[in-house]
Scaffold this motif. Structure first.
Motif, mmCIF file in Angstrom:
data_model
loop_
_atom_site.group_PDB
_atom_site.id
_atom_site.type_symbol
_atom_site.label_atom_id
_atom_site.label_comp_id
_atom_site.label_asym_id
_atom_site.label_seq_id
_atom_site.Cartn_x
_atom_site.Cartn_y
_atom_site.Cartn_z
ATOM 1 N N ILE A 194 -17.657 -43.405 -9.900
ATOM 2 C CA ILE A 194 -18.639 -44.296 -9.272
ATOM 3 C C ILE A 194 -19.715 -43.492 -8.567
ATOM 4 N N ASN A 195 -19.304 -42.448 -7.870
ATOM 5 C CA ASN A 195 -20.217 -41.634 -7.076
ATOM 6 C C ASN A 195 -20.013 -40.169 -7.436
ATOM 7 N N THR A 247 -22.444 -43.035 -12.854
ATOM 8 C CA THR A 247 -23.300 -42.000 -12.289
ATOM 9 C C THR A 247 -23.861 -41.223 -13.470
ATOM 10 N N ILE A 248 -25.167 -41.158 -13.574
ATOM 11 C CA ILE A 248 -25.767 -40.391 -14.654
ATOM 12 C C ILE A 248 -26.733 -39.365 -14.060
ATOM 13 N N THR A 249 -26.864 -38.238 -14.729
ATOM 14 C CA THR A 249 -27.804 -37.212 -14.292
ATOM 15 C C THR A 249 -28.490 -36.621 -15.508
ATOM 16 N N PHE A 250 -29.747 -36.265 -15.336
ATOM 17 C CA PHE A 250 -30.460 -35.604 -16.430
ATOM 18 C C PHE A 250 -31.467 -34.613 -15.847
ATOM 19 N N GLU A 251 -31.832 -33.657 -16.680
ATOM 20 C CA GLU A 251 -32.759 -32.613 -16.261
ATOM 21 C C GLU A 251 -33.877 -32.495 -17.274
ATOM 22 N N VAL A 252 -35.109 -32.401 -16.765
ATOM 23 C CA VAL A 252 -36.287 -32.257 -17.613
ATOM 24 C C VAL A 252 -37.111 -31.092 -17.078
ATOM 25 N N PRO A 253 -37.304 -30.037 -17.846
ATOM 26 C CA PRO A 253 -38.087 -28.898 -17.360
ATOM 27 C C PRO A 253 -39.563 -29.227 -17.264
ATOM 28 N N GLY A 254 -40.276 -28.451 -16.450
ATOM 29 C CA GLY A 254 -41.714 -28.613 -16.314
ATOM 30 C C GLY A 254 -42.118 -29.271 -15.014
ATOM 31 N N ASN A 255 -43.408 -29.568 -14.892
ATOM 32 C CA ASN A 255 -43.956 -30.231 -13.713
ATOM 33 C C ASN A 255 -44.126 -31.723 -13.955
ATOM 34 N N ALA A 256 -43.937 -32.486 -12.890
ATOM 35 C CA ALA A 256 -44.146 -33.932 -12.963
ATOM 36 C C ALA A 256 -45.480 -34.287 -12.327
ATOM 37 N N GLU A 283 -29.636 -51.487 -13.020
ATOM 38 C CA GLU A 283 -29.729 -51.684 -11.569
ATOM 39 C C GLU A 283 -29.347 -50.388 -10.868
ATOM 40 N N VAL A 284 -30.317 -49.761 -10.216
ATOM 41 C CA VAL A 284 -30.084 -48.509 -9.512
ATOM 42 C C VAL A 284 -29.707 -48.798 -8.071
ATOM 43 N N ILE A 285 -28.529 -48.321 -7.666
ATOM 44 C CA ILE A 285 -28.065 -48.488 -6.295
ATOM 45 C C ILE A 285 -28.553 -47.342 -5.425
ATOM 46 N N ARG A 286 -28.481 -46.136 -5.986
ATOM 47 C CA ARG A 286 -28.971 -44.975 -5.260
ATOM 48 C C ARG A 286 -29.541 -43.957 -6.236
ATOM 49 N N LEU A 287 -30.597 -43.300 -5.789
ATOM 50 C CA LEU A 287 -31.300 -42.307 -6.582
ATOM 51 C C LEU A 287 -31.495 -41.067 -5.722
ATOM 52 N N LYS A 288 -31.246 -39.917 -6.330
ATOM 53 C CA LYS A 288 -31.447 -38.677 -5.598
ATOM 54 C C LYS A 288 -31.778 -37.571 -6.586
ATOM 55 N N GLY A 289 -32.616 -36.643 -6.175
ATOM 56 C CA GLY A 289 -32.931 -35.547 -7.065
ATOM 57 C C GLY A 289 -33.971 -34.605 -6.501
ATOM 58 N N LEU A 290 -34.180 -33.512 -7.209
ATOM 59 C CA LEU A 290 -35.210 -32.541 -6.867
ATOM 60 C C LEU A 290 -36.193 -32.472 -8.024
ATOM 61 N N VAL A 291 -37.480 -32.548 -7.712
ATOM 62 C CA VAL A 291 -38.498 -32.551 -8.748
ATOM 63 C C VAL A 291 -39.564 -31.508 -8.445
ATOM 64 N N SER A 292 -40.257 -31.129 -9.483
ATOM 65 C CA SER A 292 -41.370 -30.193 -9.358
ATOM 66 C C SER A 292 -42.670 -30.961 -9.561
ATOM 67 N N ILE A 293 -43.426 -31.093 -8.497
ATOM 68 C CA ILE A 293 -44.693 -31.820 -8.549
ATOM 69 C C ILE A 293 -45.824 -30.831 -8.827
ATOM 70 N N ARG A 327 -34.540 -32.632 -11.796
ATOM 71 C CA ARG A 327 -33.154 -33.032 -12.000
ATOM 72 C C ARG A 327 -32.861 -34.249 -11.142
ATOM 73 N N LEU A 328 -32.486 -35.366 -11.786
ATOM 74 C CA LEU A 328 -32.254 -36.625 -11.091
ATOM 75 C C LEU A 328 -30.817 -37.090 -11.275
ATOM 76 N N VAL A 329 -30.282 -37.712 -10.219
ATOM 77 C CA VAL A 329 -28.974 -38.363 -10.272
ATOM 78 C C VAL A 329 -29.182 -39.818 -9.904
ATOM 79 N N LEU A 330 -28.692 -40.730 -10.751
ATOM 80 C CA LEU A 330 -28.818 -42.162 -10.499
ATOM 81 C C LEU A 330 -27.440 -42.791 -10.517
ATOM 82 N N LEU A 331 -27.165 -43.635 -9.530
ATOM 83 C CA LEU A 331 -25.914 -44.358 -9.447
ATOM 84 C C LEU A 331 -26.222 -45.844 -9.535
ATOM 85 N N GLY A 332 -25.541 -46.546 -10.438
ATOM 86 C CA GLY A 332 -25.816 -47.967 -10.538
ATOM 87 C C GLY A 332 -25.120 -48.624 -11.704
ATOM 88 N N ARG A 333 -25.593 -49.805 -12.039
ATOM 89 C CA ARG A 333 -25.002 -50.625 -13.090
ATOM 90 C C ARG A 333 -25.824 -50.562 -14.370
#
Length: 366
Positions: A194-195, A247-256, A283-293, A327-333
């Motif tokens: 779940i988490n 709980t799903i996570t994915f990573e995308v290289p580069g700048n956003a 449905e996203v309950i919580r979102l967390k991650g580090l991004v390159s702007i 790299r983002l982590v999303l928790l939800g349905r």
């Protein structure tokens, strides 16, 4: 000083007082958090968490400040009363170090957290430090996974409990002395499904080292320092037993591109027009991650709870010899990793004209 947390089944026990040694880090001084009072939300299903607590100041005085949230939500008139109670409490600033706020057993901690996370008036005095969820090791697995014949199960109650676990920064598996070790392992596996990001601690009589549950900085830029390490250990997808909570996570290289990143998050959290392969609304309950702007030298932490989200630069800079990544982590349905990753790649790096092809009005979830 603060008490060790006691469980609801031990109301007659006198809590053991534990002195708190507070130090102000250089990062806290820079962010201004050192001058604020941290707030930790404590939640848990009925019977798993504490029912009352005491606070003792360094001078020995006993303080008891109560704000009961019977409906588990700080909104409308309840929100007004709740904020007024906290504001009155802050007039005693200097007489206490920390605020612990316990919700009822069926509360949605996200609704409570939103007040302390984004309220501008309270923001000058306090900050949301983290969410702790206490799980009863004897009945927790049953509450999280039990399916009953139609008409007998209260899905709203079960989902409230699932959200408490999904939103937690720390999960305490309590009363581990009452069940076999194998049952605790099964419960840990279910909680982790779940988490995938929260830290799991096993306790008896809810006794825990306060350094493990306080000063988490889970909702500010300082959490970016430790988040990088945590993200590396989160598996790609962890389905819950009912296949709807993941709980799903994915990573995308580069700048956003920041404006497109905002669009991606807003469509996901606000418009809710992203569906999975089965045409179910994500449905996203919580979102967390580090991004390159793009054009920013600092790593940016993205945080979201229900419809609220925030982007904030962390104290950590991107190194010249390190590939920038998101790299983002999303928790939800009903979350689908492949769809979300492809949407992120397509929308965050493409033009606004191309963006509209991915989200259409007739896709809006109700």
């Amino acid at each position: 000083m603060l008490p060790a947390v006691g469980s609801a089944d031990e109301e007659e026990d006198c809590p053991e007082l534990v002195p708190i040694e507070t130090t102000q880090s250089e990062e806290e001084e820079k962010s201004g958090l050192g001058a604020k009072i941290p707030v930790t939300i404590i939640t848990g299903y009925l019977g798993s968490a504490l029912e009352k607590s005491l606070a003792v100041s360094q001078g020995g005085e006993l303080y008891e400040e109560w704000l009961e949230l019977r409906n588990g939500c700080l909104c409308c008139s309840v929100r007004d009363n709740g904020l007024r109670a906290i504001e009155n409490l802050m007039q005693k600033k200097g007489k206490f170090d920390y605020i612990l706020l316990e919700t009822t057993g069926l509360a949605d901690p996200g609704a409570v957290a939103s007040v302390f996370w984004v309220d501008a008036e309270l923001g000058s005095d306090i900050y949301l430090d983290g969410i702790i969820t206490i799980v009863d090791s004897k009945y927790g697995l049953k509450h999280l996974t039990e399916e009953k014949p139609d008409g007998l199960i209260n899905e709203a109650t079960k989902y409230s409990y699932l959200k408490q676990v999904a939103l937690a920064d720390i999960i305490l598996i309590n009363k581990t002395d009452l069940v076999p070790e194998e049952d605790v392992k099964k419960l840990r596996t279910t909680i982790r499904s779940i988490n995938g990001l929260g830290q799991i601690l096993e306790t008896q009589r809810s006794r825990v080292d306060l350094s493990n549950v306080l000063d988490l900085h889970a909702f500010d830029s300082l959490s970016g320092i430790s988040l990088q390490k945590k993200l590396k250990h989160v598996p790609g997808t962890q389905p819950h037993l009912d296949q709807s909570i993941v709980t799903i996570t994915f990573e995308v290289p580069g700048n956003a591109k920041e404006e497109h990143l905002n669009m991606f998050i807003q469509n996901l959290l606000w418009e809710k027009n992203v569906r999975n392969k089965d045409n179910h609304c994500m449905e996203v309950i919580r979102l967390k991650g580090l991004v390159s702007i793009k054009d920013k030298s600092q790593q940016v932490i993205v945080q979201g709870v229900h419809e609220l989200y925030d982007l904030e630069e962390t104290p950590v800079s991107w190194k010249d010899d390190t590939e920038r990544t998101n790299r983002l982590v999303l928790l939800g349905r009903n979350l689908d990793k492949d769809i979300l990753k492809q949407l992120f790649i397509a929308t965050v790096t493409e033009t606004e004209k191309q963006w509209t092809t991915h989200f259409k009005e007739d896709q809006v979830c109700t």
